[in-house]
Design a protein around this motif. Sequence first.
Motif, PDB file in Angstrom:
ATOM      1  N   THR A 152      39.969  40.622  40.300  1.00 49.75           N
ATOM      2  CA  THR A 152      41.009  40.979  39.509  1.00 49.75           C
ATOM      3  C   THR A 152      42.010  40.359  38.955  1.00 49.75           C
TER       4      THR A 152
ATOM      5  N   ASP B 293      37.156  39.694  30.096  1.00 50.24           N
ATOM      6  CA  ASP B 293      37.045  38.753  31.070  1.00 50.24           C
ATOM      7  C   ASP B 293      37.438  39.726  32.353  1.00 50.24           C
ATOM      8  N   PHE B 294      37.376  41.280  32.573  1.00 56.40           N
ATOM      9  CA  PHE B 294      37.390  42.052  33.772  1.00 56.40           C
ATOM     10  C   PHE B 294      36.059  43.142  33.317  1.00 56.40           C
ATOM     11  N   PRO B 295      34.554  42.788  33.488  1.00 52.66           N
ATOM     12  CA  PRO B 295      33.461  44.065  32.060  1.00 52.66           C
ATOM     13  C   PRO B 295      33.262  45.012  33.390  1.00 52.66           C
TER      14      PRO B 295
ATOM     15  N   THR C 178      30.657  36.822  39.543  1.00 49.74           N
ATOM     16  CA  THR C 178      30.653  35.528  39.581  1.00 49.74           C
ATOM     17  C   THR C 178      29.726  34.639  40.870  1.00 49.74           C
TER      18      THR C 178
ATOM     19  N   ILE D 220      37.903  48.267  31.095  1.00 47.93           N
ATOM     20  CA  ILE D 220      37.350  47.372  30.948  1.00 47.93           C
ATOM     21  C   ILE D 220      37.476  46.414  29.893  1.00 47.93           C
TER      22      ILE D 220
ATOM     23  N   ASN E 202      35.504  41.407  37.468  1.00 48.74           N
ATOM     24  CA  ASN E 202      34.950  40.459  37.473  1.00 48.74           C
ATOM     25  C   ASN E 202      34.217  39.261  38.002  1.00 48.74           C
TER      26      ASN E 202
ATOM     27  N   ARG F   3      22.191  38.982  35.235  1.00 53.24           N
ATOM     28  CA  ARG F   3      22.525  37.836  35.206  1.00 53.24           C
ATOM     29  C   ARG F   3      21.862  36.913  36.126  1.00 53.24           C
TER      30      ARG F   3
END
Lengths: 160, 818
Positions: free
Chosen positions: B705, B648-650, B773, B645, B771, B693
Motif C-alpha cells: 500500500t 496502482d492499488f486494485p 505482486t 481502489i 496491490n 494472474r
Amino acid sequence: MKLGLAIEELHRSENHLARVLLAVSDRHKADHEVFYVARDIAGWSQRHVAELARIGADFGVDLDAEPEGEPGILEKLQQATSDLLGRRPEPGLLLLADLRHVHREAAGVSLDWELLAQAAQGARKRELLGLAERCHPDTLRQMRWANAKLKESATQALVS
Amino acid sequence: MGRIDRIAEPWGTRTPYGPGETWPTRVDSYLADGLTEDDVDRWVQTASILHSNGDAYDMAVKDGQIVGVRGRAVDRVNHGRLGPKDLYGWQANNSPDRLTRPLIRRDGELVETDWDTAMDAVAGRVKELLDERGPSSIAFYTTGQLFLEEYYTLGLIAHGGIGTNHVDGNTRLCTATAAAALKETFASDGQPGSYTDVDHADVIVLYGHNMAETQTVLWSRVLDRLAGPNPPQVICVDPRETPVARAATVHLAPRPGTNVMLMNALLHEIIGNGWVDRGYVDAHTVGFDELAKRVQDYPPEVAAEVCDVPVEQIREAARIIGQAQRLLSTVLQGFYQSHQATAAAVQVNNINVVRGMLGKPGCGILQMNGQPTAQNTREAGADGDLPAFRNWSNDSHIQDLARVWNVDPMDIPHYSPPTHIMQQLRYIEEGSIRFFYVTATNPAVSLPELTRIRSLLSQERLFLVVQDLFLTETAQLADVVLPAATWGEKTGTFTNVDRTVHLSEKAVDPPGEARPDLDILIDFAHRLDLRDKDGAPLVKWSDPEGAFEGWKECSKGRPCDYSGLSYDKLRGGSGIQWPVTDEHPDGTEHIYVDGQFWAQPDYCESYGRDLVTGAPLDETEYRALNPTGRAVLKAAEYLPPHELIGVDFPFQLITGRTLYHFHTRTKTARAPQLQAAAPEVWVEMSASDAADRGWSEGDLLAVTTPRGRVEAKLRISGIRPGVLFLPFHYGYWDEPAGHEPDGHGRAANELTLTDWDPCSKQPIFKTAAANATRLAPGDGPAAAPTTTGSRPVAGDVPPTRGGAAAEAVEELATGGAR
C-alpha cells in the motif's frame, strides 16, 4: 421578488464553505480526523451547491452545478507540508484558528438558509422550502462539528 | 471419556439440543504430557484470558506450576467446554523467556535493574513533567487483558490523582464501537443480550462476526442448536467464506467499506414491508420517523450495486430477519474496524429495536468484545470513560465520582471527551505528550501504519514505560520495562460480553521478580504521593479484594452495579451476570425488559454523538430529543470509503484474526500446539483473482500500500474477489530484527492507513487499497489453517492437525464416550 438573489447568495456561500473545509482539510493532513471529516462534510456543501443550481433555474438564475475548488497541485503541496510540519507544536494553534473560521462561515451559511426558508414560506414555494428543510440541518451539523472539535482541541493546544 | 485432537476439531464433539432446552454439559480438559487428574495437587478457579468468551475453568497445579486445565461444568457460559486457546495457551506462562527483572535504558541499551531504581525513574519523570508541563503531558495506554481491579485503580490514578484526560485501552481497537453503538441507541454501555439467547433464538444474525474463530465455545453452542431439532436460521455478513458463512442460510459478502449501505437497505426492507412492532416503537423509542425517512433512499437495488451483493440475497435476509420470532443479533470487527463503524453497528441495534426484540429469551443484541476483559476496561474507566458508566458531560456525575474518590470535582478532567489512543499519538507526534505508560499491550504491532508508530515511540523526547510479560516489540523501544505477573499468578475479576463476572484466583507465583500489575500501579501511586482532599492516600487498598470492594461502592446504583457481588460469592459456582444488587442477588439475565432503559437524561452515560462528524450532543439537545429516556433510533447516510481502489492499488485489503492466535502472539506463539497450527503469516485471495494472474497456492507475494510492504505466501480461499486478507498477529519479536522488519515486512499493520471512525474513534483496519505482486512461485502451500476462514479452495493442502500433542479429553454429561 428577490428569491433568485437569495439563491444566488447561498450558492456562493455554500461554495465558499466547501472550499474553506477542503482548505482546512489540506492544512491538517497530520490531524487525520480533521483531514477526513472536513472532506466528508465538504461534500454536503457541494451537494447543496448542485441542488441550488438546479432549483435556481426555476427562479431565473443561471448557476454552476459543479462545485468549485477540486484540489489541485497547490493543495497537494499543502498536504505534504502539513505532514512534514506534523512534529511541530504550532499546527495545534493553527487548527484552533481554522476551526473558528469554519464555524463562522457555517454560521453565515446557516443564516442564509434561514433567510431562504423564510422567503420560500412567504412566497409559498413548496419545493424551495423543502430544499431548505433538507439542507439546513447539514449546515447546523457542520457548525456543531467545528464547535465540538474546537472544544476538544483547545485544552491541549493552549495548556501544554 | 474420549480423546480428541482439538487443533483439528476446534469446536469438539456435537451435543445437539432443541429450542428452549438446556445446553448439555461437556467437560473438556487437557493436562501436560503423561499427567492424569490423580497427579494434580490442586485445582484453582479462573476464566479465559486469550479470547473474549469468558469460559470458566480450573487450572491444574502440580509442584507449584500450572500443568493443565479443565472446564467448569457448573458455569453458565461454557457448561464445561473449552476452546483451543484455553486448552493449550496456559503453557506460555511457563515460558523460559518471561521477563523476571525490571529493565532500564542506559546508554541506549536496556539493562537489568532493581524495582526501586526502575520505579523511581518512572515516578521521577512524571513528577518532573507535572512541574514543567502539567498533567496534559502524561498519557496511559492499557489493554483488554488486565483485571477489573487493575483498571479501576489505573483510572483512579490517572483521572483522580494525576488529572490527565489522556487514558485509553487497546479496547479502542477491538470494542470501542460496541460501546459507542450502545451509547447511541441506549444512551449507555451495557449488553442487551445473554448467551442463553442462543438457546431460544429462531434467527441468529452475525454481522462481521466470525464467531467460529473468535468465540469458539459460543459457536459450539450455535452448532449444537444447528445439529438439534428445529434449528435456528443463521445469516452471515462477511466478505470471507468463514465457518459461519458455511453454516449460514444466507451469506451476504459485501464489498469492504459498504456496511452502512447494506444495513440501510435491510432497514428499508424491514420498515417498507411493515415488519415493525409498532406498539413497541411507539411506547419505547424516539426517532422512528427520521429513521424511516433516512432509509427510504436505500432500496435493495441500490445496495446490491454498491455492495456487489445479489439483490435477492438482500431481500431474503431482510425477510428472514423481518419474520423472526426470536432474533439474536451479534456484531464484531467486520463492522467495528470498517468504514462508518458506529453507523453500521447502530443499524443492528435499530433492527432489534424496531422489531421489539429485546429483553426476553432469544431476543438480544451482543455487540461483542474482542478481548477477555475489554468489558472491564470500559466499565472501570480505563478506556478514558469515567467509571461505572458515568457521564463526563453531566456535572452531577462528576460530583458523585468526586465524592466516591474524596477529591475535588475540578481535579477530575471532564472538559472534553477522553483522549483516545489515535489522538494521544498525535499529541506524542507534536510533542505535547512526553510520558507514555503502556500496560499489557503491543502498539508497535497492533496499531495502524507501523512505520509511523515506530518512529513516534522511538522519539528521544518521549519517556516510554512498558509493563508486560515478555520483551515485546514495544518493550524493545521502552525507557523502562516492568515485568508483570499474569493470569494464574495474581487474583482478580473480569467480565465477558454477556455481563458474566468471573473470579480468577492466583494459582502459582510469578517468575523471578515479576509483580502483579495492581501492585505495580499502587507502588506508582505511592511514589507519586497521590492523596485525596483530606491528605489520605488516594488509593485506599493494597490488594485485589480491597480494590473490588472499592469498585462495588463506585458502581452501586449505576447500570453495571456490582454491589451485590463478593469474592466469596464468585467462588465455587458459576459466574454471575451484572447488575447484581440487593434486589437481584443472583444477577440479571436480561436487561431492558419491557423497554425500560438507562437512557434518562439525568442517569444516562452519554448524550450521543453525530454519527458522521462525531460531534457530541450536549445536554440540552439530548433532553429535547429524549426527555423520558427511551431508545434512540438514528441512522446515517452512506459515505464512500476514504481510500478507494485504483490502477496502482486494485485490491481492498482487510486484516483479521485466526482461531489459533491472540493479539500479537505474545502468548499463543509460546504454546506449541497453537503456534504449529498457524506458524507463519499468509495472504488470502479468491480463486478467480489468482487464476486471472496465473498464481497458485503457496506462491510468495508482496502486498503493498502507499504505507508499506508485507511478504506472505498465497492462500487461495473463499474470500470475495477483489479483496485480500492478512492476519494481523505476526510481528517481529521472534525474527532477527526484533521490533521492526528486517527488509521483509510481515506485520499486516505495515499496510493499514491512519483513519478512524469519528464516533467511536476505532481505527479502520478493513478498508485500505492495496496491490499484490508475485515474488516467486511456491515451494509448497501457505502455512495457513485449513479448519477456519482460511480453508483452501485450490491446491493440495494437508489438513491442519495437532497430532498426539494436542489430544484433549472430552467428557459428555450423558456418560457417552466419544
